[in-house]
Design an enzyme around this catalytic site. Structure first.
Site, PDB file in Angstrom:
ATOM      1  N   ARG A  82      50.888  42.545 -35.440  1.00  0.00           N
ATOM      2  CA  ARG A  82      51.706  41.353 -35.660  1.00  0.00           C
ATOM      3  C   ARG A  82      51.119  40.573 -36.829  1.00  0.00           C
ATOM      4  O   ARG A  82      49.905  40.384 -36.921  1.00  0.00           O
ATOM      5  CB  ARG A  82      51.699  40.474 -34.406  1.00  0.00           C
ATOM      6  CG  ARG A  82      52.556  39.220 -34.531  1.00  0.00           C
ATOM      7  CD  ARG A  82      52.449  38.376 -33.265  1.00  0.00           C
ATOM      8  NE  ARG A  82      53.153  37.103 -33.415  1.00  0.00           N
ATOM      9  CZ  ARG A  82      52.815  35.993 -32.772  1.00  0.00           C
ATOM     10  NH1 ARG A  82      51.795  35.995 -31.931  1.00  0.00           N
ATOM     11  NH2 ARG A  82      53.485  34.873 -32.958  1.00  0.00           N
TER      12      ARG A  82
ATOM     13  N   TYR B  36      51.729  36.950 -38.985  1.00  0.00           N
ATOM     14  CA  TYR B  36      52.504  35.705 -38.930  1.00  0.00           C
ATOM     15  C   TYR B  36      51.732  34.544 -39.546  1.00  0.00           C
ATOM     16  O   TYR B  36      50.538  34.624 -39.802  1.00  0.00           O
ATOM     17  CB  TYR B  36      52.925  35.375 -37.497  1.00  0.00           C
ATOM     18  CG  TYR B  36      51.806  35.251 -36.486  1.00  0.00           C
ATOM     19  CD1 TYR B  36      51.476  34.022 -35.927  1.00  0.00           C
ATOM     20  CD2 TYR B  36      51.093  36.377 -36.060  1.00  0.00           C
ATOM     21  CE1 TYR B  36      50.471  33.907 -34.973  1.00  0.00           C
ATOM     22  CE2 TYR B  36      50.090  36.280 -35.104  1.00  0.00           C
ATOM     23  CZ  TYR B  36      49.782  35.041 -34.575  1.00  0.00           C
ATOM     24  OH  TYR B  36      48.790  34.936 -33.640  1.00  0.00           O
TER      25      TYR B  36
ATOM     26  N   GLU C  33      47.881  34.943 -40.155  1.00  0.00           N
ATOM     27  CA  GLU C  33      47.141  35.536 -39.040  1.00  0.00           C
ATOM     28  C   GLU C  33      47.596  36.971 -38.836  1.00  0.00           C
ATOM     29  O   GLU C  33      48.787  37.274 -38.890  1.00  0.00           O
ATOM     30  CB  GLU C  33      47.351  34.728 -37.755  1.00  0.00           C
ATOM     31  CG  GLU C  33      46.626  35.330 -36.566  1.00  0.00           C
ATOM     32  CD  GLU C  33      46.424  34.362 -35.401  1.00  0.00           C
ATOM     33  OE1 GLU C  33      46.225  34.843 -34.295  1.00  0.00           O
ATOM     34  OE2 GLU C  33      46.463  33.132 -35.612  1.00  0.00           O
TER      35      GLU C  33
ATOM     36  N   THR D 224      45.776  42.707 -34.509  1.00  0.00           N
ATOM     37  CA  THR D 224      45.782  44.171 -34.488  1.00  0.00           C
ATOM     38  C   THR D 224      46.692  44.668 -33.363  1.00  0.00           C
ATOM     39  O   THR D 224      46.925  43.959 -32.393  1.00  0.00           O
ATOM     40  CB  THR D 224      44.377  44.748 -34.215  1.00  0.00           C
ATOM     41  OG1 THR D 224      43.979  44.392 -32.881  1.00  0.00           O
ATOM     42  CG2 THR D 224      43.347  44.265 -35.207  1.00  0.00           C
TER      43      THR D 224
ATOM     44  N   ASP E 268      50.257  31.076 -38.930  1.00  0.00           N
ATOM     45  CA  ASP E 268      49.824  30.278 -37.785  1.00  0.00           C
ATOM     46  C   ASP E 268      49.837  28.797 -38.155  1.00  0.00           C
ATOM     47  O   ASP E 268      50.065  28.426 -39.308  1.00  0.00           O
ATOM     48  CB  ASP E 268      48.420  30.723 -37.360  1.00  0.00           C
ATOM     49  CG  ASP E 268      48.099  30.310 -35.932  1.00  0.00           C
ATOM     50  OD1 ASP E 268      49.044  30.216 -35.129  1.00  0.00           O
ATOM     51  OD2 ASP E 268      46.927  30.077 -35.631  1.00  0.00           O
TER      52      ASP E 268
ATOM     53  N   TRP F 179      55.225  41.742 -27.901  1.00  0.00           N
ATOM     54  CA  TRP F 179      54.188  42.632 -27.356  1.00  0.00           C
ATOM     55  C   TRP F 179      54.715  43.511 -26.227  1.00  0.00           C
ATOM     56  O   TRP F 179      54.237  44.625 -26.031  1.00  0.00           O
ATOM     57  CB  TRP F 179      52.983  41.815 -26.863  1.00  0.00           C
ATOM     58  CG  TRP F 179      52.235  41.158 -27.980  1.00  0.00           C
ATOM     59  CD1 TRP F 179      52.192  39.817 -28.258  1.00  0.00           C
ATOM     60  CD2 TRP F 179      51.436  41.791 -28.997  1.00  0.00           C
ATOM     61  NE1 TRP F 179      51.424  39.587 -29.380  1.00  0.00           N
ATOM     62  CE2 TRP F 179      50.948  40.780 -29.848  1.00  0.00           C
ATOM     63  CE3 TRP F 179      51.099  43.118 -29.267  1.00  0.00           C
ATOM     64  CZ2 TRP F 179      50.129  41.038 -30.954  1.00  0.00           C
ATOM     65  CZ3 TRP F 179      50.287  43.394 -30.372  1.00  0.00           C
ATOM     66  CH2 TRP F 179      49.814  42.358 -31.196  1.00  0.00           C
TER      67      TRP F 179
ATOM     68  N   GLU G 130      42.577  39.028 -33.240  1.00  0.00           N
ATOM     69  CA  GLU G 130      43.497  38.192 -34.022  1.00  0.00           C
ATOM     70  C   GLU G 130      42.648  37.428 -35.025  1.00  0.00           C
ATOM     71  O   GLU G 130      41.723  36.719 -34.629  1.00  0.00           O
ATOM     72  CB  GLU G 130      44.213  37.184 -33.129  1.00  0.00           C
ATOM     73  CG  GLU G 130      44.983  37.776 -31.967  1.00  0.00           C
ATOM     74  CD  GLU G 130      45.213  36.726 -30.890  1.00  0.00           C
ATOM     75  OE1 GLU G 130      45.786  35.667 -31.207  1.00  0.00           O
ATOM     76  OE2 GLU G 130      44.797  36.960 -29.754  1.00  0.00           O
TER      77      GLU G 130
END
Length: 452
Positions: free
Chosen positions: A53, A55, A63, A66, A57, A419, A9
């Site tokens: 993902r 987004y 952010e 993977t 943060d 997830w 991340e």
């Protein structure tokens, strides 16, 4: 674990300037960056067709997380794919700014500190068995992670009251605990918040937040690959010498401030030992382990590179690894620049260069320039990175998520994913729970897709 799930991340720094002056607040820049995402995802927190993902943060940091990868090589390609996806958002946002008559350039930095002293991270995730002793894992890992910056730091010019110093790590100054369940307030080395994103009876997710964000693919390969080998040694019961540090937080700063690796840190036993010696200890065990177990090509490459980096540090001749290791590449760039323009390390132009190394925009960022000129080594190819932008890893749960998202978007169906859940937002509210991150094929998901 014979197979492991990896994930990275990465939080990115963001700013918008016009002729050197800040033009928009980070909040405003982030809104422009994510406008395209919000327009199709109805949110600034979305999952993509490649299983990743994306987004916003805390603190307006974009952010990218993977998708689940089961090889370090795959992970490197997907980490770079994230850079390309964000660069695409940047180009789009700049065009929109100019269309609205706002002059300015947007910058995205893959680094870990901004000029105000804020820190944002690169978090590594490793799936580990629930049945091991997590405490022992942390005990053996912490001395390794504290000194690992010697082989994979991103490098930083740090301004101190005593003048500027070149450090190994950007993140080291911002770590305040060894093991903790918080990530922002206390910034530990290992985060213990127990969110496995998998079957909690079988797995834990080891969340390492001490590492730097790397520009060089080979450095990323070494960072994650070396940690994976150390984890496998612990899981296999390899007996390690007790290298518990008296004060890991003091040690991490001491190690960062000494690029020769020779400064001694104190162990809990009272003995003093250098970062170089600690890393050599882990490397010796890792080399023996890979030879005995017959590691794959990546493991062999990792151990070979790890050895070369430590030899370069030990001899003081860093040139043999200047194409592969971020902190060395950046140091050489800065030294050449200083020599050419006769500048002290504390000069603002040196600080600017330090930052420019991490600029994501190809054609403007320094690292991208080196890559285009063939002056740095690679661990992924451009076609692999291009494919990873659209296609999830084919051997993990990410494949299921990516396929579900692609079909739902093509069929214009309303859906929700995270997830572990895939959900169609229709009358039946059908949901599939995918608890096994190693499972790339699932009849339940295929039925859900077929029903669209």
């Amino acid at each position: 674990m014979e197979r492991r799930i990896f994930g990275l991340e990465t939080e990115y720094g963001v700013t918008c300037t016009y002729r050197g002056q800040r033009r928009l607040s980070p909040d405003e820049v982030a809104r422009y960056l994510f406008r395209r995402v919000v327009s199709w995802g109805r949110s600034s927190n979305v999952f993509l067709r490649n299983g990743a993902r994306l987004y916003l943060d805390v603190g307006s940091h974009p952010e990218y997380a993977t998708p689940e990868c089961d090889s370090v090589a795959d992970l490197v390609a997907h980490d770079r794919a994230g850079e390309r996806i964000l660069e695409g958002l940047l180009v789009d946002a700049e065009k929109r700014l100019h269309d609205e008559g706002i002059a300015g350039e947007i910058y995205l930095f893959k680094n870990n500190t901004d000029s105000a002293g804020n820190s944002y991270g690169c978090h590594e995730n490793y799936l580990v068995s629930r049945h091991g002793e997590f405490g022992r894992l942390a005990d053996v890992l912490i001395p390794f992670l504290v000194t690992r910056q010697l082989i994979c730091g991103a490098g930083k010019v740090l301004q101190t009251p005593r003048g500027a110093v070149y450090c190994l790590s950007q993140r080291a100054e911002h770590i305040w605990e060894g093991v903790s369940s918080a990530t922002t307030r206390s910034r530990p080395i290992i985060n213990t918040r127990d969110e496995p994103h998998a079957d909690a009876e079988r797995y834990r997710r080891l969340h390492v937040i001490v590492g730097d964000s790397n520009m060089n693919e080979v450095t990323t390969l070494l960072k994650v690959g070396a940690a994976d080998i150390v984890l496998r040694m612990i899981e296999s019961g390899v007996v390690m010498r007790d290298l518990t540090l008296e004060n890991p937080i003091r040690a991490i700063r001491e190690v960062s401030h000494d690029i020769t690796g020779r400064r001694k840190v104190r162990l809990a036993s009272g003995k003093e030992i250098s970062a170089l010696e600690i890393q050599q200890e882990y490397l010796a065990k890792a080399t023996e382990f890979v030879e005995r177990r017959g590691g794959d090509q990546t493991a062999k490459r990792v151990v070979e590179l790890w050895g070369r980096v430590l030899r370069a540090v030990e001899t003081g001749d860093l040139d043999p690894v200047a194409r592969e290791i971020d902190w060395v590449t950046k140091l050489r760039l800065i030294e050449r620049y200083q020599g050419k323009h006769d500048l002290p390390l504390s000069h603002p132009r040196v600080a600017q260069m330090d930052l420019a190394y991490h600029d994501l925009r190809r054609g403007r960022g320094l690292y991208g320039l080196l890559e285009r000129r063939g002056q740095v080594d690679r661990a992924a190819t451009d076609p692999e990175i291009f494919e990873a932008k659209e296609t999830p890893p084919q051997t993990t749960r990410a494949r299921l998520r990516g396929e579900f998202i692609r079909h739902a978007q093509e069929k214009r169906r309303d859906f929700t994913v995270d997830w572990v859940h895939l959900k169609l937002n229709d009358q039946a509210q059908r949901t599939v729970l995918c608890k096994d991150p190693f499972r790339a094929y699932d009849e339940r998901v295929e039925r859900l897709i077929a029903s669209m």
